[in-house]
Design a protein around this motif. Structure first.
Motif, PDB file in Angstrom:
ATOM      1  N   ALA A   1      40.852  32.576  35.113  1.00 39.71           N
ATOM      2  CA  ALA A   1      39.803  32.386  33.738  1.00 39.71           C
ATOM      3  C   ALA A   1      39.943  30.908  33.542  1.00 39.71           C
ATOM      4  CB  ALA A   1      40.794  33.280  32.870  1.00 39.71           C
ATOM      5  N   ALA A   2      41.042  29.928  33.052  1.00 41.99           N
ATOM      6  CA  ALA A   2      41.276  28.800  32.879  1.00 41.99           C
ATOM      7  C   ALA A   2      40.247  28.072  34.020  1.00 41.99           C
ATOM      8  CB  ALA A   2      42.215  28.625  32.772  1.00 41.99           C
ATOM      9  N   ALA A   3      40.103  27.711  34.939  1.00 40.85           N
ATOM     10  CA  ALA A   3      38.928  27.355  35.917  1.00 40.85           C
ATOM     11  C   ALA A   3      37.293  27.763  36.517  1.00 40.85           C
ATOM     12  CB  ALA A   3      40.011  27.291  37.459  1.00 40.85           C
ATOM     13  N   GLY A   4      37.744  29.014  35.402  1.00 44.41           N
ATOM     14  CA  GLY A   4      35.777  29.209  34.975  1.00 44.41           C
ATOM     15  C   GLY A   4      35.501  29.624  36.266  1.00 44.41           C
ATOM     16  N   ARG A   5      36.266  30.517  37.356  1.00 41.97           N
ATOM     17  CA  ARG A   5      35.749  30.538  38.621  1.00 41.97           C
ATOM     18  C   ARG A   5      36.435  33.084  38.641  1.00 41.97           C
ATOM     19  NH1 ARG A   5      35.046  28.162  41.993  1.00 41.97           N
ATOM     20  NH2 ARG A   5      36.582  29.159  44.033  1.00 41.97           N
ATOM     21  N   VAL A   6      36.004  33.629  37.782  1.00 42.46           N
ATOM     22  CA  VAL A   6      37.019  34.733  38.027  1.00 42.46           C
ATOM     23  C   VAL A   6      36.079  35.529  38.470  1.00 42.46           C
ATOM     24  CG1 VAL A   6      37.185  36.603  36.749  1.00 42.46           C
ATOM     25  CG2 VAL A   6      37.274  34.758  35.154  1.00 42.46           C
ATOM     26  N   GLY A   7      34.462  35.129  38.476  1.00 41.39           N
ATOM     27  CA  GLY A   7      33.596  36.092  39.401  1.00 41.39           C
ATOM     28  C   GLY A   7      33.534  35.736  41.644  1.00 41.39           C
ATOM     29  N   ARG A   8      34.127  34.048  41.886  1.00 39.73           N
ATOM     30  CA  ARG A   8      34.107  33.539  42.838  1.00 39.73           C
ATOM     31  C   ARG A   8      35.464  34.369  43.502  1.00 39.73           C
ATOM     32  NH1 ARG A   8      29.974  32.902  44.937  1.00 39.73           N
ATOM     33  NH2 ARG A   8      31.380  34.236  47.131  1.00 39.73           N
ATOM     34  N   PHE A   9      36.774  34.248  42.417  1.00 38.02           N
ATOM     35  CA  PHE A   9      38.047  34.763  43.020  1.00 38.02           C
ATOM     36  C   PHE A   9      37.923  36.012  43.418  1.00 38.02           C
ATOM     37  CE2 PHE A   9      41.054  37.481  42.371  1.00 38.02           C
ATOM     38  CZ  PHE A   9      42.494  36.389  43.169  1.00 38.02           C
ATOM     39  N   LEU A  10      36.639  37.322  42.425  1.00 40.06           N
ATOM     40  CA  LEU A  10      36.532  38.936  42.641  1.00 40.06           C
ATOM     41  C   LEU A  10      35.999  38.337  44.394  1.00 40.06           C
ATOM     42  CD1 LEU A  10      35.439  40.248  39.389  1.00 40.06           C
ATOM     43  CD2 LEU A  10      37.366  40.452  40.929  1.00 40.06           C
ATOM     44  N   VAL A  11      35.331  38.110  44.466  1.00 41.50           N
ATOM     45  CA  VAL A  11      34.566  37.998  46.067  1.00 41.50           C
ATOM     46  C   VAL A  11      35.478  37.979  47.320  1.00 41.50           C
ATOM     47  CG1 VAL A  11      32.662  36.695  47.767  1.00 41.50           C
ATOM     48  CG2 VAL A  11      31.852  37.553  44.658  1.00 41.50           C
ATOM     49  N   ASP A  12      36.079  35.849  46.589  1.00 38.86           N
ATOM     50  CA  ASP A  12      36.592  35.489  48.019  1.00 38.86           C
ATOM     51  C   ASP A  12      38.286  36.338  48.039  1.00 38.86           C
ATOM     52  OD1 ASP A  12      35.227  33.312  47.779  1.00 38.86           O
ATOM     53  OD2 ASP A  12      35.835  31.803  46.749  1.00 38.86           O
ATOM     54  N   SER A  13      38.201  36.977  47.008  1.00 43.96           N
ATOM     55  CA  SER A  13      39.427  37.683  47.449  1.00 43.96           C
ATOM     56  C   SER A  13      39.249  39.305  48.269  1.00 43.96           C
ATOM     57  CB  SER A  13      40.175  38.241  46.645  1.00 43.96           C
ATOM     58  OG  SER A  13      39.735  39.263  44.933  1.00 43.96           O
ATOM     59  N   GLY A  14      37.727  39.437  48.027  1.00 50.22           N
ATOM     60  CA  GLY A  14      37.307  40.565  49.007  1.00 50.22           C
ATOM     61  C   GLY A  14      37.200  42.391  47.832  1.00 50.22           C
ATOM     62  N   ARG A  15      37.217  41.499  46.399  1.00 51.67           N
ATOM     63  CA  ARG A  15      37.419  42.635  45.843  1.00 51.67           C
ATOM     64  C   ARG A  15      35.926  43.162  45.665  1.00 51.67           C
ATOM     65  NH1 ARG A  15      42.359  40.174  44.604  1.00 51.67           N
ATOM     66  NH2 ARG A  15      44.294  40.967  44.049  1.00 51.67           N
ATOM     67  N   LEU A  16      35.309  42.498  45.385  1.00 46.51           N
ATOM     68  CA  LEU A  16      33.870  42.897  45.358  1.00 46.51           C
ATOM     69  C   LEU A  16      32.439  41.971  46.368  1.00 46.51           C
ATOM     70  CD1 LEU A  16      33.463  42.013  41.587  1.00 46.51           C
ATOM     71  CD2 LEU A  16      33.233  44.470  42.142  1.00 46.51           C
ATOM     72  N   THR A  17      31.932  42.745  46.686  1.00 45.57           N
ATOM     73  CA  THR A  17      30.972  41.449  47.764  1.00 45.57           C
ATOM     74  C   THR A  17      29.936  40.688  46.783  1.00 45.57           C
ATOM     75  OG1 THR A  17      28.606  42.985  47.322  1.00 45.57           O
ATOM     76  CG2 THR A  17      30.208  43.614  49.502  1.00 45.57           C
ATOM     77  N   ASP A  18      29.639  39.600  47.123  1.00 43.60           N
ATOM     78  CA  ASP A  18      27.990  38.918  46.413  1.00 43.60           C
ATOM     79  C   ASP A  18      27.231  39.349  45.959  1.00 43.60           C
ATOM     80  OD1 ASP A  18      29.190  36.703  46.789  1.00 43.60           O
ATOM     81  OD2 ASP A  18      28.685  36.334  48.746  1.00 43.60           O
ATOM     82  N   ALA A  19      26.431  40.834  46.686  1.00 44.31           N
ATOM     83  CA  ALA A  19      25.707  41.573  45.758  1.00 44.31           C
ATOM     84  C   ALA A  19      26.057  42.028  44.644  1.00 44.31           C
ATOM     85  CB  ALA A  19      25.591  42.443  47.089  1.00 44.31           C
ATOM     86  N   GLU A  20      27.505  42.689  44.924  1.00 37.82           N
ATOM     87  CA  GLU A  20      27.702  43.749  44.100  1.00 37.82           C
ATOM     88  C   GLU A  20      28.475  42.775  42.612  1.00 37.82           C
ATOM     89  OE1 GLU A  20      30.480  47.181  45.539  1.00 37.82           O
ATOM     90  OE2 GLU A  20      31.339  45.565  45.903  1.00 37.82           O
TER      91      GLU A  20
END
Length: 255
Positions: free
Chosen positions: A69-88
């Motif tokens: 969150a501090a880096a403003g990358r929560v969305g990117r982390f969710l995708v890069d870690s496999g928790r969500l796809t880009d489309a989701e």
């Protein structure tokens, strides 16, 4: 922008501003004049849509926020870690953005100021033009009024109405709303409990009120007593549809 006047979304878009538009009922975030996120106390956030809907566990969401969150990358982390796809992520984000923007910029709310340079911890997902956001807000207002033109239904506790005759059938989504119509929860509370976008719950509530299932509060009128709920009310509590299906419907409603 004239001094002393609260900025409007279109003003900020024209000057390609970046920051947070603070409104009476929420906050709209912009980057280079485009809307990148929106939040409102009246609308379930992305965390509620994803965790209550069952797509993510609360622990997975918490980890993403704590780590990025501090880096403003929560969305990117969710995708890069496999928790969500880009489309989701994109579909869910658009659903949350338009949902919160309706409350922040819609009737009964308005801009109070602009915090230049402010960013959202989610990070960039898919920006939306200001014109498209304002067009969607107008469309949603007209849609609600065409269904049942009583705005108090949107904010008052949802109260079941004693049936006075044959009522039309309801959908599975609407049965889930009726199951939580306890005379205490507002439509926003029901949306949060179900993990659904608030606007779509408002639409269901207005349709149910128009059909005679729910009381329609009038200005200054006392809230009617809650009808007795027998065992049949338990049948309303069916499992919710998968998160992506609900959010796909939200996106399709915008297109």
């Amino acid at each position: 922008m004239r001094p002393g006047r609260a900025p409007r979304l279109t003003d900020l878009a024209a000057e390609r501003a970046s920051g947070a538009l603070l409104c009476d009922a929420g906050t709209v975030y912009l980057a280079d004049g485009q809307v990148v996120h929106a939040e409102s106390p009246s609308a379930p956030g992305l965390d509620v849509l994803l965790t209550t809907g069952g797509r993510l566990t609360a622990d997975s969401w918490r980890e993403a926020v704590d780590r990025t969150a501090a880096a403003g990358r929560v969305g990117r982390f969710l995708v890069d870690s496999g928790r969500l796809t880009d489309a989701e992520l994109e579909i869910c984000h658009l659903g949350a953005l338009f949902d919160a923007a309706w409350f922040a910029l819609g009737p009964g709310s308005g801009p109070r100021g602009f915090q230049r340079g402010a960013t959202h911890w989610l990070g960039p997902v898919r920006p939306v033009g200001a014109v498209a956001v304002e067009r969607e807000i107008r469309r949603r207002g007209k849609l609600l009024d065409s269904v049942w033109p009583y705005p108090l239904v949107d904010t008052e506790p949802v109260v079941l109405r004693r049936p006075d005759g044959h009522l039309p059938p309801v959908t599975r989504r609407q049965r889930a709303v009726l199951a939580l119509a306890d005379g205490v929860r507002t439509p926003a509370g029901i949306a949060r409990a179900l993990g659904r976008p608030a606007f779509h719950t408002l639409l269901d509530v207005r349709r149910l009120a128009a059909a005679g299932y729910l009381e329609t509060p009038r200005p200054g009128a006392p809230v009617p007593p809650l009808p007795h709920l027998g065992p049949a009310a338990v049948d309303f509590a069916e499992p919710d549809a998968p998160l992506l299906r609900r959010l796909r419907d939200a996106l399709e409603a915008h297109l």
